[in-house]
Motif scaffolding. Structure first.
Motif, PDB file in Angstrom:
ATOM      1  N   UNK A  60      17.597  59.059  52.130  1.00 62.89           N
ATOM      2  CA  UNK A  60      18.720  58.315  52.699  1.00 62.89           C
ATOM      3  C   UNK A  60      19.880  58.518  51.724  1.00 62.89           C
ATOM      4  N   UNK A  61      20.950  59.151  52.175  1.00 63.59           N
ATOM      5  CA  UNK A  61      22.029  59.493  51.235  1.00 63.59           C
ATOM      6  C   UNK A  61      23.013  58.346  51.088  1.00 63.59           C
ATOM      7  N   UNK A  62      23.482  58.177  49.862  1.00 64.04           N
ATOM      8  CA  UNK A  62      24.516  57.190  49.582  1.00 64.04           C
ATOM      9  C   UNK A  62      25.707  57.883  48.968  1.00 64.04           C
ATOM     10  N   UNK A  63      26.875  57.485  49.390  1.00 66.35           N
ATOM     11  CA  UNK A  63      28.099  58.066  48.827  1.00 66.35           C
ATOM     12  C   UNK A  63      28.685  57.079  47.826  1.00 66.35           C
ATOM     13  N   UNK A  64      29.128  57.558  46.665  1.00 64.85           N
ATOM     14  CA  UNK A  64      29.707  56.689  45.639  1.00 64.85           C
ATOM     15  C   UNK A  64      31.029  57.290  45.169  1.00 64.85           C
ATOM     16  N   UNK A  65      31.852  56.449  44.584  1.00 63.09           N
ATOM     17  CA  UNK A  65      33.222  56.830  44.251  1.00 63.09           C
ATOM     18  C   UNK A  65      33.488  56.574  42.768  1.00 63.09           C
ATOM     19  N   UNK A  66      34.388  57.355  42.195  1.00 60.05           N
ATOM     20  CA  UNK A  66      34.791  57.190  40.795  1.00 60.05           C
ATOM     21  C   UNK A  66      36.304  57.310  40.681  1.00 60.05           C
ATOM     22  N   UNK A  67      36.862  56.563  39.739  1.00 57.52           N
ATOM     23  CA  UNK A  67      38.257  56.801  39.347  1.00 57.52           C
ATOM     24  C   UNK A  67      38.293  56.903  37.829  1.00 57.52           C
ATOM     25  N   UNK A  68      39.251  57.679  37.327  1.00 58.74           N
ATOM     26  CA  UNK A  68      39.504  57.745  35.884  1.00 58.74           C
ATOM     27  C   UNK A  68      40.874  57.136  35.634  1.00 58.74           C
ATOM     28  N   UNK A 119      33.018  53.553  38.307  1.00 61.97           N
ATOM     29  CA  UNK A 119      32.342  54.066  39.501  1.00 61.97           C
ATOM     30  C   UNK A 119      31.733  52.943  40.315  1.00 61.97           C
ATOM     31  N   UNK A 120      31.512  53.206  41.585  1.00 57.81           N
ATOM     32  CA  UNK A 120      30.866  52.212  42.435  1.00 57.81           C
ATOM     33  C   UNK A 120      31.293  52.378  43.880  1.00 57.81           C
ATOM     34  N   UNK A 160      38.217  50.309  43.526  1.00 58.50           N
ATOM     35  CA  UNK A 160      37.869  50.644  42.139  1.00 58.50           C
ATOM     36  C   UNK A 160      39.107  50.577  41.250  1.00 58.50           C
ATOM     37  N   UNK A 161      40.216  51.062  41.781  1.00 57.57           N
ATOM     38  CA  UNK A 161      41.454  51.037  40.997  1.00 57.57           C
ATOM     39  C   UNK A 161      41.872  49.588  40.721  1.00 57.57           C
ATOM     40  N   UNK A 162      41.785  48.747  41.755  1.00 55.24           N
ATOM     41  CA  UNK A 162      42.159  47.334  41.576  1.00 55.24           C
ATOM     42  C   UNK A 162      41.246  46.681  40.538  1.00 55.24           C
ATOM     43  N   UNK A 163      39.963  46.996  40.611  1.00 51.29           N
ATOM     44  CA  UNK A 163      39.009  46.435  39.652  1.00 51.29           C
ATOM     45  C   UNK A 163      39.393  46.859  38.231  1.00 51.29           C
ATOM     46  N   UNK A 164      39.688  48.137  38.058  1.00 49.41           N
ATOM     47  CA  UNK A 164      40.061  48.641  36.731  1.00 49.41           C
ATOM     48  C   UNK A 164      41.329  47.948  36.235  1.00 49.41           C
ATOM     49  N   UNK A 165      42.306  47.795  37.106  1.00 47.29           N
ATOM     50  CA  UNK A 165      43.577  47.175  36.692  1.00 47.29           C
ATOM     51  C   UNK A 165      43.390  45.693  36.369  1.00 47.29           C
ATOM     52  N   UNK A 166      42.471  45.051  37.069  1.00 51.89           N
ATOM     53  CA  UNK A 166      42.227  43.622  36.824  1.00 51.89           C
ATOM     54  C   UNK A 166      41.645  43.390  35.429  1.00 51.89           C
ATOM     55  N   UNK A 167      40.821  44.306  34.975  1.00 49.81           N
ATOM     56  CA  UNK A 167      40.073  44.059  33.740  1.00 49.81           C
ATOM     57  C   UNK A 167      40.520  44.889  32.543  1.00 49.81           C
TER      58      UNK A 167
END
Ligand code: FES
Length: 497
Positions: free
Chosen positions: A243-251, A284-285, A303-310
């Motif tokens: 069962x494939x899952x797609x995940x995302x990353x930002x730098x 990532x997530x 992910x970007x919002x999460x990074x900016x929040x913390x």
């Protein structure tokens, strides 16, 4: 294997590297490895060093799939893996998994050193992001310790938000994954092996010696290793167990502060994963089942919002994503492709931990192909029967059946293509049935049949990557229908927009 994204991966920034040739004409070798990712290239290099003639055939470019689109963590502590493996397979299996994972990590460290790819040792942690996740982390700490890993418990993490305890495994590996994979390919060719890129395999004959065919050529070999991440041959029915899952990353570049030192991942769902490269933070997530409805830019912007929040983020520099096949019982499938054994081999199902486990798979397959027993062959046997996990298998295949039938009943989105906004896609109906139509940013329309060329499920638009993704077994196609990821090997049929 391939993952073409509409975004730019940190690991591919700076342009493409010099390509390997396309396979043309007819050739003969001892072993063909299909798939130029970590598992395939590790297998190929180890086999070459045992004296076999080896050719790697890659659909797109070496490392262009999940091997070159990840968080760069090579670790034996893998979220809550030991809790899962112990509950499904018992304590001895969890301990064996830990040994294989450690061997995978150390193999990467050794090969990276040999191919001139810099590695950094860093601790990996599984942490509780909420108070509610603490129990899962405590369980994982205990399961990992029972499996023989030298884990430590800590309440202190260098993350800029409150956490609720973590299991930490020292001395894991961080590297540049695309450079590493490319280094494996360079070493392989320098030592007499062959690598072909831009050579999508379209078929493999049924018996040995096998003929592996691409559009431009073919290679005949005594043994074939299928290391395409998601196995491309239907004869092993792997698609029914994955069962494939797609995940995302930002730098992100930070204005102040530094990325966390620990290679951390939270234990809950949604899960947040942290890594780094030079002074860049990687988050990532935002995973979802491949082919899910309604996938859009929010998978990156969350992910970007999460990074900016913390963190004190100055700018987001890169975005990328990949998908990974998860096995119904959590153990990779590495060994004989067919029940009863043959000289056709497979490596798949690394459950998102392919840098470590794909490398362990390479070592296992190098043993099997050369007729040597591997200590992990039973644990990772593709043909094991896992009764404790059979409800998961039933659920997975029920979902496929529902997707296969359900989407046919869904009405078209719009009556005609004039109503499709720029950079969006809609489902339309005409005399030939449903079709997917995408309007690119310049206004041009791209239309394809929605019928997946693997087993006929209807593909869905992925607005984060501008691709048509299949919910059944995770094949992906670009907006003109070309295959991005298998198991499908044929393009979607073009349609009149
Ligand atoms: Fe199997 Fe689409 S990937 S039906």
């Amino acid at each position: 294997m391939s993952t073409t994204t509409a975004q730019e991966s940190l690991w591919w920034a700076g342009g493409a590297m010099a390509p390997y040739p396309v396979l043309e004409g007819a050739r003969r070798t001892d072993v063909v490895v299909i798939g130029g990712g970590i598992a395939g290239l590790t297998t190929a290099l180890l086999l070459r060093r045992r004296g076999l003639d080896v050719a790697v055939v890659e659909a797109v470019a070496v490392g262009s799939g999940a091997s070159g689109n990840n968080t760069a963590k090579v670790t034996a502590l893998q979220s809550t893996m030991y809790t899962a493996v112990e509950s499904k397979h018992g304590k001895a299996a969890a301990a064996a998994y830990a040994r294989a994972a450690v061997e995978g990590v150390e193999l990467v460290a050794r090969l990276a050193d040999e191919v001139g790819c810099e590695v950094e040792r860093a601790p990996a942690t599984t942490f509780a992001f909420t108070r509610g996740e603490r129990q899962a982390v405590e369980d994982e700490f205990e399961a990992a310790a029972r499996a023989g890993l030298p884990v430590e418990w800590t309440e202190e993490l260098d993350l800029p938000f409150e956490t609720f305890g973590a299991a930490r495994l020292p001395d894991q590996v961080l590297l540049h994954p695309a450079r590493y994979v490319r280094g494996l390919a360079t070493a392989l060719t320098a030592e007499g092996g062959e690598v072909f890129e831009g050579s999508r395999v379209t078929g493999v004959s049924v018996t040995s010696p096998y003929t592996v065919r691409t559009a431009g050529g073919e290679i005949t070999a005594d043994q074939v290793v299928v290391a395409t991440h998601y196995p491309l041959l239907d004869r092993g029915l792997f698609f029914a167990r994955l069962e494939a899952e797609r995940s995302y990353c930002v730098a992100a570049r930070l204005r102040s502060g530094t990325p966390p030192r620990d290679l951390a991942i939270s234990a809950g769902s949604p899960s947040w994963s942290f890594s780094r490269h030079d002074d860049l933070l990687i988050v990532g997530g935002r995973s979802h089942p491949a082919g899910e409805r309604g996938v859009d830019e929010a998978h990156y912007t969350d992910l970007e919002d999460f990074a900016r929040r913390h963190f004190d983020v100055e700018t987001i520099t890169h975005r990328w994503s990949a998908q990974d096949p998860k096995v119904y019982d959590m153990l990779p499938m590495v060994g004989s492709y067919l029940v009863g054994g043959s000289s056709l081999w497979v490596a798949t199902g690394f459950n998102k931990w392919g840098l470590a486990m794909g490398s362990a798979a390479g070592a296992l397959l190098a043993d099997r192909v050369t007729g040597t027993a591997s200590p992990h062959e039973d644990l990772f046997s593709p043909h094991r029967v896992s009764l404790r996990s059979s409800p998961t298998l039933v659920r997975q295949n029920a979902k496929v059946a529902a997707d296969l039938i359900g989407d046919r009943l869904v009405a078209a989105d719009v009556p005609d293509s004039g109503e499709i906004p720029l950079d969006e896609a809609r489902v339309l109906s005409d005399g030939l049935g449903k079709k997917g139509v995408y309007r690119d940013p310049a206004g041009a329309l791209h239309a394809v049949s929605l019928r997946c060329t693997h087993l006929g499920c209807l593909v869905r638009f992925n607005g984060a990557e501008r691709s048509w993704d299949c919910p059944c077994h995770a094949s992906r196609f670009d907006v003109d229908g070309a295959v991005l990821e298998g198991p499908a090997i044929k393009p979607l049929t073009p349609r009149d927009p």
